[in-house]
Design a protein around this motif. Structure first.
Motif, PDB file in Angstrom:
ATOM      1  N   LEU A  34       0.807  -1.217   0.000  1.00  0.00           N
ATOM      2  CA  LEU A  34       0.000   0.000   0.000  1.00  0.00           C
ATOM      3  C   LEU A  34       0.840   1.267   0.000  1.00  0.00           C
ATOM      4  O   LEU A  34       0.405   2.302  -0.508  1.00  0.00           O
ATOM      5  CB  LEU A  34      -0.957  -0.014   1.189  1.00  0.00           C
ATOM      6  CG  LEU A  34      -2.055  -1.085   1.100  1.00  0.00           C
ATOM      7  CD1 LEU A  34      -2.900  -1.106   2.362  1.00  0.00           C
ATOM      8  CD2 LEU A  34      -2.934  -0.859  -0.123  1.00  0.00           C
ATOM      9  N   GLU A  35       2.046   1.215   0.562  1.00  0.00           N
ATOM     10  CA  GLU A  35       2.928   2.380   0.446  1.00  0.00           C
ATOM     11  C   GLU A  35       3.279   2.648  -1.016  1.00  0.00           C
ATOM     12  O   GLU A  35       3.443   3.808  -1.413  1.00  0.00           O
ATOM     13  CB  GLU A  35       4.195   2.157   1.271  1.00  0.00           C
ATOM     14  CG  GLU A  35       3.973   2.319   2.756  1.00  0.00           C
ATOM     15  CD  GLU A  35       5.264   2.348   3.546  1.00  0.00           C
ATOM     16  OE1 GLU A  35       5.336   3.121   4.525  1.00  0.00           O
ATOM     17  OE2 GLU A  35       6.209   1.613   3.186  1.00  0.00           O
ATOM     18  N   ARG A  36       3.360   1.581  -1.799  1.00  0.00           N
ATOM     19  CA  ARG A  36       3.707   1.751  -3.215  1.00  0.00           C
ATOM     20  C   ARG A  36       2.470   1.965  -4.091  1.00  0.00           C
ATOM     21  O   ARG A  36       2.484   2.789  -5.008  1.00  0.00           O
ATOM     22  CB  ARG A  36       4.477   0.510  -3.699  1.00  0.00           C
ATOM     23  CG  ARG A  36       4.805   0.512  -5.178  1.00  0.00           C
ATOM     24  CD  ARG A  36       5.742   1.655  -5.563  1.00  0.00           C
ATOM     25  NE  ARG A  36       6.013   1.660  -6.984  1.00  0.00           N
ATOM     26  CZ  ARG A  36       5.222   2.222  -7.894  1.00  0.00           C
ATOM     27  NH1 ARG A  36       4.100   2.843  -7.516  1.00  0.00           N
ATOM     28  NH2 ARG A  36       5.533   2.189  -9.172  1.00  0.00           N
ATOM     29  N   PHE A  37       1.371   1.245  -3.818  1.00  0.00           N
ATOM     30  CA  PHE A  37       0.235   1.256  -4.743  1.00  0.00           C
ATOM     31  C   PHE A  37      -1.073   1.734  -4.113  1.00  0.00           C
ATOM     32  O   PHE A  37      -2.101   1.750  -4.790  1.00  0.00           O
ATOM     33  CB  PHE A  37       0.020  -0.162  -5.315  1.00  0.00           C
ATOM     34  CG  PHE A  37       1.235  -0.727  -5.992  1.00  0.00           C
ATOM     35  CD1 PHE A  37       1.666  -0.222  -7.214  1.00  0.00           C
ATOM     36  CD2 PHE A  37       1.957  -1.761  -5.405  1.00  0.00           C
ATOM     37  CE1 PHE A  37       2.800  -0.728  -7.833  1.00  0.00           C
ATOM     38  CE2 PHE A  37       3.085  -2.283  -6.022  1.00  0.00           C
ATOM     39  CZ  PHE A  37       3.520  -1.763  -7.241  1.00  0.00           C
ATOM     40  N   GLY A  38      -1.059   2.115  -2.861  1.00  0.00           N
ATOM     41  CA  GLY A  38      -2.292   2.508  -2.190  1.00  0.00           C
ATOM     42  C   GLY A  38      -2.955   3.733  -2.774  1.00  0.00           C
ATOM     43  O   GLY A  38      -4.156   3.947  -2.582  1.00  0.00           O
ATOM     44  N   HIS A  39      -2.169   4.555  -3.473  1.00  0.00           N
ATOM     45  CA  HIS A  39      -2.714   5.750  -4.124  1.00  0.00           C
ATOM     46  C   HIS A  39      -2.458   5.738  -5.626  1.00  0.00           C
ATOM     47  O   HIS A  39      -2.631   6.757  -6.298  1.00  0.00           O
ATOM     48  CB  HIS A  39      -2.097   7.015  -3.523  1.00  0.00           C
ATOM     49  CG  HIS A  39      -2.422   7.231  -2.084  1.00  0.00           C
ATOM     50  ND1 HIS A  39      -1.761   6.587  -1.060  1.00  0.00           N
ATOM     51  CD2 HIS A  39      -3.360   8.024  -1.488  1.00  0.00           C
ATOM     52  CE1 HIS A  39      -2.264   6.974   0.099  1.00  0.00           C
ATOM     53  NE2 HIS A  39      -3.226   7.851  -0.125  1.00  0.00           N
ATOM     54  N   ALA A  40      -2.086   4.588  -6.168  1.00  0.00           N
ATOM     55  CA  ALA A  40      -1.689   4.523  -7.577  1.00  0.00           C
ATOM     56  C   ALA A  40      -2.909   4.532  -8.490  1.00  0.00           C
ATOM     57  O   ALA A  40      -3.826   3.709  -8.335  1.00  0.00           O
ATOM     58  CB  ALA A  40      -0.860   3.264  -7.827  1.00  0.00           C
ATOM     59  N   GLU A  41      -2.913   5.428  -9.418  1.00  0.00           N
ATOM     60  CA  GLU A  41      -4.009   5.502 -10.380  1.00  0.00           C
ATOM     61  C   GLU A  41      -4.044   4.221 -11.213  1.00  0.00           C
ATOM     62  O   GLU A  41      -3.019   3.739 -11.699  1.00  0.00           O
ATOM     63  CB  GLU A  41      -3.825   6.722 -11.286  1.00  0.00           C
ATOM     64  CG  GLU A  41      -4.996   6.957 -12.219  1.00  0.00           C
ATOM     65  CD  GLU A  41      -4.839   8.233 -13.033  1.00  0.00           C
ATOM     66  OE1 GLU A  41      -5.655   8.452 -13.940  1.00  0.00           O
ATOM     67  OE2 GLU A  41      -3.899   9.003 -12.742  1.00  0.00           O
TER      68      GLU A  41
END
Length: 459
Positions: free
Chosen positions: A334-341
């Motif tokens: 989630l640190e890498r993809f938790g906000h990934a469009e």
């Protein structure tokens, strides 16, 4: 005198002052189409469109909810397995009908018998043969072919769950006649757990199908990407990951290559779970690239009885939940993809102790996370109520996935969706009676939970 099968029209709705409101909410969503994005029905069922074989093969043998209850009370599993006398299997089920009192299986099967098959008598030892003959005659009718039932069940889309090395032949056959109606889901578990029996052969097959050199870790990753593209071309919208833990700790390329090379030599050892966690992170990275929604349902110790596994194979009711930790385990992902469009993650659990402590807070802040519906042992009336009570205050309704039925028993699909809609109607009615929602808002939320959220979650 045989008992009649008479499912009550208000079944699973709340008692008291909320019931009238719940009825109105339920009626507003009762006929909405079904979106079935997490299923285990075999695509061959629809590709061949052959009549169902017999009542036992349809309603008992493939349903581990049913067989495990019978086994728990002394019915030998061998007497309930494919290849046995179907009439005797059906008799065993009917004579033990009382065992299902208070279980969701009772609700689903009553719905299937009464509302799908038109049966009037309740199962029992004395009605078993009459029911068997009546249901067999019904199954021979053209209106009970699998494709016809897709229409009568109002199933708009149904996904199957397919190994990464499945050739998708049945899906290709369906593409011209039923485009976008029966779609595959990419499940790579057998390829990412390097201690799985047959893993080396599975990796070899992956390379053969993808046209990549899977004798190297980099070729293996590329093979997975190629197969994901093949699934997308066949209509896939999601991946499915049934790991033991939710660990997503990535490894360095050097370490991952070393474990992979050891595994090809049969020397993975204790590193298998570490590698599986690393591969969950890699699967997330691939989903961020190709848009497949990632479904994760950890926390089940599969095949608890090795003798049963050896004699009868997988999915026979011996998969048992274990405690599951999400917060620390998912942090790397989630640190890498938790906000990934473009990335989407749906989280399921059979450990309901984490609903309010971990899952609702995670879904309530990370825009790429949605909470999957209560699953497996928890898709029961009280399990679904507890879910709503434990997660809604923190995550709200918009961070849910909508209902998924997660079943191999095709005829139970409308019953499962119907039960979920009734439970949600009751929960929403309670909020209305407590003046926490207006009724028009409750009607909107009910439609979201029954249809709209699943549509947006799985795109």
């Amino acid at each position: 005198m045989p008992k009649l099968l008479q499912p009550h029209p208000d079944r699973a709705l709340p008692a008291g002052e909320a019931r009238d409101i719940a009825r109105r909410i339920y009626e507003s969503v009762r006929e909405l189409p079904l979106l079935c994005f997490h299923g285990h029905v075999d695509a061959a069922l629809f590709a061949t469109n052959e009549p169902f074989g017999d009542p036992a093969d349809l309603l008992v043998v493939p349903d581990h909810y049913v067989t495990r209850m019978l086994v728990s009370q002394g019915v030998p599993l061998e007497s309930l397995s494919a290849g046995g006398d179907p009439r005797e299997i059906w008799r065993a089920f009917c004579s033990h009908w009382h065992l299902f009192r208070g279980t969701p299986s009772r609700y689903w099967i009553e719905h299937e018998l009464a509302e799908v098959l038109g049966v009037k008598l309740a199962p029992s030892a004395e009605t078993a043969d009459e029911l068997y003959d009546e249901i067999s005659a019904r199954l021979a009718e053209p209106s009970f072919r699998p494709r016809a039932l897709l229409d009568s069940f109002r199933i708009e889309v149904i996904s199957t769950t397919d190994a990464a090395t499945d050739d998708l032949g049945h899906h290709k056959a369906l593409a011209s006649s039923m485009p976008g109606r029966v779609i595959p889901t990419f499940r790579p578990d057998a390829l990412v757990y390097v201690d799985t029996p047959g893993w080396v052969e599975a990796v070899r097959l992956l390379g053969e199908m993808a046209g990549t050199d899977t004798s190297t870790y980099d070729g293996y990753l590329e093979g997975l990407r190629v197969r994901r593209r093949a699934f997308i071309e066949a209509g896939a919208l999601a991946t499915d990951h049934g790991h033991l833990s939710a660990s997503t700790e990535p490894l360095s390329d050097e370490k991952a290559r070393a474990i992979y090379a050891d595994a090809l030599r049969g020397e993975a050892g204790a590193a298998a779970e570490t590698f599986a966690g690393h591969m969950l992170f890699q699967m997330a990275a691939m989903s961020a690239e190709d848009g497949l929604v990632m479904q994760l349902h950890p926390g089940v110790l599969r095949n608890h009885n090795t003798d049963v596994l050896g004699r009868f194979g997988r999915d026979r009711g011996y998969d048992i939940p274990v405690r599951t930790e999400f917060t620390r385990s998912l942090r790397p992902l989630l640190e890498r993809f938790g906000h990934a469009e473009g990335f989407g993650l749906v989280l399921f659990t059979v450990d309901e102790t984490v609903y309010s402590r971990e899952l609702a807070p995670l879904a309530g802040v990370y825009p790429t996370v949605r909470l999957g519906a209560p699953w497996w042992f928890l898709d029961s009336p009280d399990g679904m109520r507890r879910f709503r009570e434990l997660v809604t205050e923190t995550a709200g309704f918009a961070n849910m996935s909508g209902f998924v039925d997660d079943t191999r028993a095709f005829l139970s699909i409308p019953a499962r969706h119907d039960l979920a809609r009734r439970i949600d109607a009751g929960y929403l009615a309670k909020l209305v009676t407590e003046h926490r929602l207006e009724e028009d808002e409750a009607l909107e939320v009910a439609a979201d939970l029954a249809y709209n959220l699943a549509s947006t979650t799985y795109r």
